[in-house]
Design an enzyme around this catalytic site. Structure first.
Site, PDB file in Angstrom:
ATOM      1  N   ARG A  20      52.478  28.490   4.717  1.00 51.70           N
ATOM      2  CA  ARG A  20      51.044  28.659   4.418  1.00 51.70           C
ATOM      3  C   ARG A  20      50.827  29.676   3.306  1.00 51.70           C
ATOM      4  O   ARG A  20      49.879  29.574   2.527  1.00 51.70           O
ATOM      5  CB  ARG A  20      50.296  29.036   5.704  1.00 51.70           C
ATOM      6  CG  ARG A  20      50.692  30.357   6.293  1.00 51.70           C
ATOM      7  CD  ARG A  20      50.296  30.480   7.760  1.00 51.70           C
ATOM      8  NE  ARG A  20      51.167  29.696   8.637  1.00 51.70           N
ATOM      9  CZ  ARG A  20      51.021  29.606   9.953  1.00 51.70           C
ATOM     10  NH1 ARG A  20      50.043  30.253  10.571  1.00 51.70           N
ATOM     11  NH2 ARG A  20      51.851  28.878  10.666  1.00 51.70           N
TER      12      ARG A  20
ATOM     13  N   LYS B 246      65.130  33.067  12.202  1.00 48.61           N
ATOM     14  CA  LYS B 246      65.227  31.980  13.185  1.00 48.61           C
ATOM     15  C   LYS B 246      66.557  32.074  13.938  1.00 48.61           C
ATOM     16  O   LYS B 246      67.521  32.630  13.400  1.00 48.61           O
ATOM     17  CB  LYS B 246      65.187  30.626  12.453  1.00 48.61           C
ATOM     18  CG  LYS B 246      63.855  30.254  11.859  1.00 48.61           C
ATOM     19  CD  LYS B 246      63.932  28.891  11.178  1.00 48.61           C
ATOM     20  CE  LYS B 246      62.606  28.520  10.533  1.00 48.61           C
ATOM     21  NZ  LYS B 246      61.532  28.262  11.502  1.00 48.61           N
TER      22      LYS B 246
END
Ligand code: BES
Ligand code: MN
Ligand code: ZN
Length: 493
Positions: free
Chosen positions: A344, A270
């Site tokens: 996920r 990020k």
């Protein structure tokens, strides 16, 4: 902070008098006006107080209440009132900081459809929720509040009735505090092992806690979860917290949480700006842990198991690469095209483990899963994804009851088609479009068709940069009250 209910008015501290527009001669106003020998009525007149929403008038040491500060708090016409709990939070905020005792005069008031002991209890809950403080890391700096709030009195004629509801409220507040503390802790202190240690505290409340380490998860074939954690020097954990308050043999409700104790993105790293926010990427796991505290604390008559996947997502020489293929506990393979879509992957294995080990009748998972849900819903709603309309309605109702609101989002075959992989059973990203729905479609592949399931994307809800009525800025504990209400409404016998 001690809370008590009393039918008489305390003579010291800050006395909050909530007033509805048109309620300038309410029983509460009359009570305080008599005590203050008419000073309240004179003050209202002098300040031209109309009780508009948010309007405030302060009277310091009026005659007859020499040791008190009286604060009139305007509530408006009450039509926009959605929540009596929020009123408690507003009252606490109106009192300001550095006060040792606060009273709220709710006598004779009807607000948000509540009155009497019911209203008094909700006000107490709101005050307790707003009164959160996390101040353990200021060692040399002065504490935020020089004077600690010691006591609260809620003036209501049915003090006994109100007191009865307080125990349950305290369990819920304790659960919210657990979640907020976990989210607020910095990631050098709170990492998978230390988070798991904190879960063990639940044993004191009669919860059965199991902690799986990396070896145990390797044996179970949790390649998805372990792939995310492998770049970190902090070993991953999975914690199961089982509360058996319901009938023997009745299938439990499973609460599943994403617990990424810090999300750098991994090799798909990020940007630096804002990365610090990613300490709250365990907000789902915190909500589940807090909810288990609340549920066990109030001895809910239901079987509930909380399961959280704890990992740190770091880049390193041992981190997983974009294009790696991993095998989940369910046997399905996943092409990892973006290591930042890690939540996920963690949930995939926790969901599989939950079903294999506990055979739940229903599952709710909570996760700070996608930035896209914040684009859709801002910080106003958690996104709810489910294929079961009835279960969805139960959750929506629990959200409305608690003010922890949900908004239903789409989950269709089209979204599932977007995660087809060229070389594995699926890929872990679907592209920018509908990013929250493709994430939900990914999770759906790990849930058996016969099991009721809902996924809550709470990325916009775990943290607030502004003070809210029932929560000071920072970690919100969102989800704890929602899950507690879901259990109470739909799973208790
Ligand atoms: N933890 C983030 C989601 C998130 C973002 C939560 C901002 C709160 C605030 C999640 O792991 C993530 O990085 N998601 C990616 C998915 C993408 C790579 C498909 C995202 O939302 O950008
Ligand atoms: Mn991520
Ligand atoms: Zn994440």
């Amino acid at each position: 902070m001690k809370i008590n209910f009393s039918s008489s008015l305390p003579q010291h501290g800050t006395i909050i008098v909530p007033v509805l527009q048109g309620g300038l001669s309410s029983p509460a106003v009359k009570l305080v006006d008599e005590q203050s020998k008419g000073a309240l009525a004179r003050g209202m007149k002098a300040a031209n107080f109309k009780a508009k929403a948010g309007e405030k008038v302060m009277l310091a040491g009026p005659d007859g209440l020499d040791d008190a500060v009286v604060v009139l708090l305007g509530l408006g016409d009450g039509k926009g009132a959605v929540d009596a709990v929020a009123l408690g939070g507003k009252a606490l905020a109106a009192a300001g900081k550095g006060i040792s005792h606060i009273s709220v005069v709710s006598e004779g008031l009807t607000y948000a459809g509540k009155s009497g002991a019911d209203l008094a209890g909700k006000i107490a809950l709101g005050m307790m929720l707003r009164q959160y403080d996390f101040d353990i890391y200021r060692k040399k700096t002065a504490p935020k509040d020089a004077v600690a709030l010691e006591g609260v009195t809620i003036v209501a004629s049915d003090a006994e009735g109100a007191t009865a509801s307080l125990d349950e409220a305290k369990s819920i507040v304790a659960g919210v505090k657990v979640a907020r503390d976990l989210v607020t802790e910095p990631p050098n202190v709170l990492y998978p092992e230390s988070f798991a240690d904190r879960c063990l505290e639940l044993e004191k409340l009669g919860v059965e806690v199991t902690v799986l380490d990396v070896d145990a998860m390797t044996k179970l074939g949790m390649g998805c979860l372990l792939g995310v954690g492998q770049g970190s020097v902090k070993p991953s954990r999975l914690v199961a917290m089982h509360w058996k308050g319901g009938k023997d043999g009745e299938k439990p409700l499973a609460l599943v949480g994403k617990g990424v104790t810090f999300d750098t993105g991994g090799i798909s790293i990020k940007p630096a700006g804002g990365m610090e926010d990613m300490k709250f990427d365990m907000g789902g796991a915190a909500a589940v842990t807090g909810a288990m505290h609340a549920i066990a604390g109030r001895k809910a008559k239901a079987n509930v198991v909380g399961l959280i996947g704890l990992v740190e997502n770091m880049p390193s020489g041992n981190a997983q690469r974009p294009s790696d293929v991993v095998t989940s506990m369910s046997g399905q393979t996943v092409e990892v095209l973006n290591t930042d879509a890690e939540g996920r992957l963690v949930l995939a294995d926790v969901l599989a483990y939950a079903q294999k080990t506990f055979e739940p009748s229903a599952i709710v998972d909570l996760a700070t899963l996608t930035g896209a849900i914040i684009i859709s819903l801002a910080h106003e709603f958690g996104g709810m994804f489910t294929k079961d309309d009835d279960f969805g309605a139960d959750l929506m109702a629990a959200g409305e009851e608690t003010g922890e609101l949900l908004w239903r989002m789409p989950l269709t075959k089209a979204h599932d088609d977007m995660i087809k992989s060229d070389i594995a059973d699926m890929k872990n990203i679907g592209g920018r479009e509908g990013g929250s729905s493709t994430a939900a479609a990914f999770l759906a592949r790990f849930v058996d068709d016969n099991v009721k399931w809902a996924h809550l994307d709470i990325a916009g809800m775990a943290w607030t940069t502004k003070d809210q009525d029932v929560c000071p800025k920072g970690a919100t504990g969102y989800g704890v009250r929602l899950l507690d209400a879901l259990v109470r409404r739909s799973f208790e016998r």
